[in-house]
Design an enzyme around this catalytic site. Structure first.
Site, PDB file in Angstrom:
ATOM      1  N   SER A  13       1.262  -1.084   0.155  1.00 18.48           N
ATOM      2  CA  SER A  13      -0.281  -0.231   0.685  1.00 18.48           C
ATOM      3  C   SER A  13       1.273   1.128  -0.040  1.00 18.48           C
ATOM      4  CB  SER A  13      -1.140   0.056   1.199  1.00 18.48           C
ATOM      5  OG  SER A  13      -1.876  -1.360   1.174  1.00 18.48           O
ATOM      6  N   GLU A 208     -10.734   6.371   0.799  1.00 19.98           N
ATOM      7  CA  GLU A 208      -9.942   4.859   1.102  1.00 19.98           C
ATOM      8  C   GLU A 208     -11.466   3.667   1.293  1.00 19.98           C
ATOM      9  OE1 GLU A 208      -6.260   2.120   1.724  1.00 19.98           O
ATOM     10  OE2 GLU A 208      -6.828   3.505   3.366  1.00 19.98           O
ATOM     11  N   HIS A 217      -6.308  -9.951   1.770  1.00 20.66           N
ATOM     12  CA  HIS A 217      -5.432 -10.701   2.672  1.00 20.66           C
ATOM     13  C   HIS A 217      -5.600 -12.103   3.747  1.00 20.66           C
ATOM     14  CE1 HIS A 217      -1.671  -7.526   2.153  1.00 20.66           C
ATOM     15  NE2 HIS A 217      -2.391  -6.695   2.161  1.00 20.66           N
ATOM     16  N   ASP A 255      -5.177   0.522  -5.829  1.00 14.93           N
ATOM     17  CA  ASP A 255      -4.030   0.865  -5.373  1.00 14.93           C
ATOM     18  C   ASP A 255      -3.246  -0.431  -6.104  1.00 14.93           C
ATOM     19  OD1 ASP A 255      -4.697  -1.054  -3.267  1.00 14.93           O
ATOM     20  OD2 ASP A 255      -3.763   0.857  -2.102  1.00 14.93           O
ATOM     21  N   HIS A 256      -3.525  -1.666  -5.365  1.00 12.95           N
ATOM     22  CA  HIS A 256      -2.183  -2.687  -5.918  1.00 12.95           C
ATOM     23  C   HIS A 256      -2.710  -3.911  -5.111  1.00 12.95           C
ATOM     24  CE1 HIS A 256      -1.696  -3.690  -1.245  1.00 12.95           C
ATOM     25  NE2 HIS A 256      -1.979  -2.645  -1.052  1.00 12.95           N
TER      26      HIS A 256
END
Length: 261
Positions: A13, A208, A217, A255-256
């Site tokens: 992040s 966010e 995760h 973002d990722h």
């Protein structure tokens, strides 16, 4: 947003947010700094230089990697109390809303949320830079800790911390996973926009939804979807404002990858 960290296959992040916020690729863990650790200007800081109001909204700690990269410059994303201090002393967003009260208070100062709560006994005040909530108040921020307080305040500067850490509990499906922010992302977004839009020069706001990342995760598909629905509601708030104010740009991005789901 690909990380410049060749030792890491998955961008984190911090590197991703630094790329978004500054246009500079950096290493995993970097907050607003380049590969050599030098500070690089963020779009939030640039907006402030042009006289615009600025804000950060998240369901994570407000000092976590994504909001941090827009308003701070540290070599390690773990320096969350220093990040909070830089918000107050350097980048100075007028609106800061999310979780993470623990990083604003020294050990032994529980604040609005009890240390070692039953849902996660590891959560407790762990700040390293003194009582930053008191510092924020002295700097003119209204400090709020719940929905009622957020709705009631009319201040142009708001610090809202609504949890010890993240505004949810991250775990695998059915094992203590809870996504129930005490203040919704859409409510925080709405308040941030209504506050920042008072500035005749315009505003920059970063919003966010951290639950998508955190639950991914743990490969927790149900909670990823639930958090995604809440992001969609917040985007709706922004789009309705933009529809009524034609000079407003709304950008929605991921973002990722988390390396899991």
């Amino acid at each position: 947003t690909d990380s410049a960290d060749t030792a890491q296959a998955v961008t984190d992040s911090a590197a991703a947010a630094t790329a978004y916020a500054t246009g500079v690729r950096s290493y995993n863990g970097a907050i607003g700094v380049d590969e050599d650790g030098n500070p690089v200007q963020s779009v939030l800081e640039l907006a402030a230089k042009h006289g615009k109001a600025t804000g950060l909204v998240t369901t994570s700690q407000v000092t976590d990697a994504t909001p941090a990269a827009f308003g701070a410059h540290v070599k390690d994303r773990g320096e969350q109390s220093l990040i909070a201090k830089q918000f107050l002393e350097s980048s100075k967003p007028q609106v800061i809303l999310g979780g993470g009260e623990d990083r604003w208070l020294p050990p032994g100062t529980p604040g609005a949320f009890p240390d070692t709560p039953a849902e996660d006994p590891k959560e407790k005040s762990s700040g390293t830079e003194g009582n930053l909530i008191e510092k924020a108040k002295k700097l003119g921020y209204a400090y709020v800790t719940d929905t009622a307080g957020l709705k009631a305040t009319t201040s142009d500067k708001i610090l809202g911390l609504f949890a010890n850490e993240e505004m949810f509990q991250q775990n695998p499906e059915g094992k203590g996973d809870v996504y129930n922010p005490t203040v919704s992302l859409s409510a925080m977004t709405s308040k941030a926009i209504s506050t920042l839009s008072r500035d005749k020069d315009g505003f920059f706001l970063m919003v966010e939804e951290e639950g998508i990342d955190e639950m991914a995760h743990k490969s927790n598909a149900a909670m990823v979807a639930k958090a995604g629905k809440n992001l969609d509601s917040a985007v709706g708030v922004a789009k309705r404002y933009a529809k009524a104010h034609g000079d407003t740009l709304v950008i929605v991005v991921a973002d990722h990858e988390t390396g899991s789901l």
